[in-house]
Write a protein that holds these residues in place. Structure first.
Motif, mmCIF file in Angstrom:
data_model
loop_
_atom_site.group_PDB
_atom_site.id
_atom_site.type_symbol
_atom_site.label_atom_id
_atom_site.label_comp_id
_atom_site.label_asym_id
_atom_site.label_seq_id
_atom_site.Cartn_x
_atom_site.Cartn_y
_atom_site.Cartn_z
ATOM 1 N N ALA A 1 0.874 -1.344 -0.148
ATOM 2 C CA ALA A 1 -0.059 -0.001 -0.093
ATOM 3 C C ALA A 1 0.820 1.160 -0.126
ATOM 4 C CB ALA A 1 -0.691 0.084 1.153
ATOM 5 N N GLU A 2 2.060 1.187 0.452
ATOM 6 C CA GLU A 2 2.855 2.324 0.568
ATOM 7 C C GLU A 2 3.114 3.017 -1.019
ATOM 8 O OE1 GLU A 2 4.992 4.129 2.748
ATOM 9 O OE2 GLU A 2 3.875 2.827 4.150
ATOM 10 N N ALA A 3 2.848 2.370 -2.060
ATOM 11 C CA ALA A 3 3.006 2.901 -3.465
ATOM 12 C C ALA A 3 1.574 3.784 -3.694
ATOM 13 C CB ALA A 3 3.105 2.049 -4.591
ATOM 14 N N ALA A 4 0.674 3.735 -2.729
ATOM 15 C CA ALA A 4 -0.540 4.496 -3.070
ATOM 16 C C ALA A 4 -0.314 5.851 -2.178
ATOM 17 C CB ALA A 4 -1.623 3.814 -2.580
ATOM 18 N N LEU A 5 0.506 5.868 -1.303
ATOM 19 C CA LEU A 5 0.903 6.982 -0.456
ATOM 20 C C LEU A 5 2.239 7.835 -0.811
ATOM 21 C CD1 LEU A 5 0.890 5.039 3.063
ATOM 22 C CD2 LEU A 5 -1.275 6.402 1.759
ATOM 23 N N TRP B 1 -3.319 0.336 -4.387
ATOM 24 C CA TRP B 1 -4.692 0.853 -4.093
ATOM 25 C C TRP B 1 -5.530 -0.111 -3.604
ATOM 26 C CZ3 TRP B 1 -6.201 5.484 -2.243
ATOM 27 C CH2 TRP B 1 -5.292 6.786 -2.854
ATOM 28 N N SER B 2 -5.287 -1.431 -4.187
ATOM 29 C CA SER B 2 -6.240 -2.513 -4.068
ATOM 30 C C SER B 2 -5.724 -3.104 -2.525
ATOM 31 C CB SER B 2 -6.032 -3.701 -4.902
ATOM 32 O OG SER B 2 -6.574 -4.550 -4.755
ATOM 33 N N SER B 3 -4.696 -3.143 -2.264
ATOM 34 C CA SER B 3 -4.415 -3.382 -0.882
ATOM 35 C C SER B 3 -4.979 -2.424 0.253
ATOM 36 C CB SER B 3 -2.869 -3.788 -0.565
ATOM 37 O OG SER B 3 -2.359 -4.911 -1.303
#
Length: 177
Positions: free
Chosen positions: A119-123, A144-146
């Motif tokens: 999820a870090e990539a979505a942040l 985003w899915s995670s």
């Protein structure tokens, strides 16, 4: 989450329930059946699913091309006239949910930790668009899915739904292991 011919979008943050954004979309959207915060119920879209989580797709190339054309229309559409949530707020919510999931023994710590890392990539900072662009970053889609699955498990548990049912949030999280 699908319940028969109804899809339920569960989100405690009503700013993320996109009824108004759906009305602005340049493609057909599902019929809104009801809205009772924090849940939005929409009708299932007629047709055949392009695929199912963990299974190979049997959809034709023409069906995938049509889906891609709809996504391109969304990508090219103007943004809704309101801002989204800030990254700091989103990160804080995610941290709180991850802690709750582990502290209450809802999910194994390694499953939560791995998906928190995904999820870090979505942040990270991003340029807002109606939906993702044609230069797709699969790591961000997975992120985003995670993120959405980690944020949704508690509400489902607290309201008597089973997030471990096939295709639901826990399946999505396990697919990242």
């Amino acid at each position: 989450m699908r319940v028969g011919d109804v899809f339920l979008k569960v989100d405690a943050d009503q700013a993320r329930i996109e009824v108004e954004a759906m009305a602005l979309a340049p493609v057909p959207t599902p019929k809104v059946l009801w809205r009772k915060p924090p849940v939005l119920a929409i009708a299932a879209v007629p047709g055949t699913a392009l695929g199912r989580l963990g299974e190979p797709s049997t959809a034709s190339p023409a069906a995938w091309a049509a889906a891609g054309a709809a996504i391109r229309k969304l990508h090219d559409a103007p943004l809704p006239p309101w801002p989204g949530r800030g990254l700091d707020e989103l990160a804080a919510d995610l941290d709180g949910e991850c802690e709750w999931l582990v502290t209450n023994g809802v999910l194994p710590a390694d499953l939560v930790t791995r998906n928190r890392q995904v999820a870090e990539a979505a942040l990270r900072p991003w340029t807002p668009v109606f939906t993702h662009g044609t230069d797709v970053d699969l790591d961000v889609i997975r992120a985003w899915s995670s993120l959405r699955s980690l944020l949704g498990v508690r509400w489902l548990v607290e309201h008597g739904f089973d997030p471990t049912a096939p295709g639901c949030e826990v399946d999505v999280l396990r697919s990242r292991m």
